[in-house]
Design a protein around this motif. Structure first.
Motif, PDB file in Angstrom:
ATOM      1  N   HIS A  15      -9.234  28.376 -30.390  1.00 18.39           N
ATOM      2  CA  HIS A  15      -9.114  26.935 -30.632  1.00 18.39           C
ATOM      3  C   HIS A  15      -7.869  26.309 -30.011  1.00 18.39           C
ATOM      4  N   VAL A  16      -7.046  27.104 -29.326  1.00 20.57           N
ATOM      5  CA  VAL A  16      -5.875  26.537 -28.658  1.00 20.57           C
ATOM      6  C   VAL A  16      -6.072  26.629 -27.154  1.00 20.57           C
ATOM      7  N   GLY A  17      -5.655  25.579 -26.464  1.00 20.39           N
ATOM      8  CA  GLY A  17      -5.930  25.424 -25.046  1.00 20.39           C
ATOM      9  C   GLY A  17      -5.570  26.598 -24.164  1.00 20.39           C
ATOM     10  N   ILE A  18      -4.427  27.218 -24.384  1.00 19.12           N
ATOM     11  CA  ILE A  18      -4.023  28.257 -23.437  1.00 19.12           C
ATOM     12  C   ILE A  18      -4.896  29.503 -23.514  1.00 19.12           C
ATOM     13  N   PHE A  19      -5.622  29.674 -24.608  1.00 17.36           N
ATOM     14  CA  PHE A  19      -6.481  30.855 -24.747  1.00 17.36           C
ATOM     15  C   PHE A  19      -7.970  30.514 -24.748  1.00 17.36           C
ATOM     16  N   ALA A  20      -8.329  29.251 -24.584  1.00 17.97           N
ATOM     17  CA  ALA A  20      -9.716  28.814 -24.725  1.00 17.97           C
ATOM     18  C   ALA A  20     -10.681  29.514 -23.774  1.00 17.97           C
TER      19      ALA A  20
END
Length: 141
Positions: A15-20
């Motif tokens: 749910h966080v951009g860097i790991f999406a």
């Protein structure tokens, strides 16, 4: 805080951009390296000027990021301290827990290992940094 299962940690990272865009199996590997932390309202999650080499994935609660050029409030899920895993220099901002906050801490060594094998994480970091540059900040009193 109840200890989270790997599957719950993976879901939060997604749910966080860097790991999406990172595959679930890679996130499962990262999940084991995460340290669970909690902060009470008013407590510093990160202090400006501190030299640390980890980031936090805020999984619940609201934080306020205080920089020289302004303030930003953010609700979970959000990543803070990501610059420290790229270049461990003194922190450029203070991050305060506005409400009680739960977070997952990821150390630079574990981040670097994942970054080397998964270029989509680098792409996610670049996008997060671009977004940060575009954010509107409230003037700092």
């Amino acid at each position: 805080m109840d200890r989270l299962l790997t599957v719950d940690r993976v879901a939060m990272l997604r749910h966080v951009g860097i790991f999406a865009e990172t595959p679930g199996r890679v996130l499962a590997g990262l999940a084991g390296a995460l340290t669970e932390e909690s902060f009470v309202a008013g407590e510093a999650v990160i202090r400006r000027g501190a030299t640390e080499d980890w980031l936090h994935v805020v999984t619940s609660g609201t934080i306020e990021i205080i920089r020289e050029d302004g303030r930003i409030r953010a609700d979970a899920p959000v990543v803070v301290g990501d610059l420290a895993v790229l270049d461990p220099q003194p922190r450029s901002a203070t991050v305060l827990a506005v409400t009680d906050v739960a977070a997952l801490r990821l150390a630079k060594a574990d981040f670097d290992e994942a970054l080397e094998s998964r270029p989509e994480i680098a792409r996610g970091v670049i996008l997060a940094l671009v977004e940060r540059l575009r954010e509107k900040r409230e003037p700092h009193p």
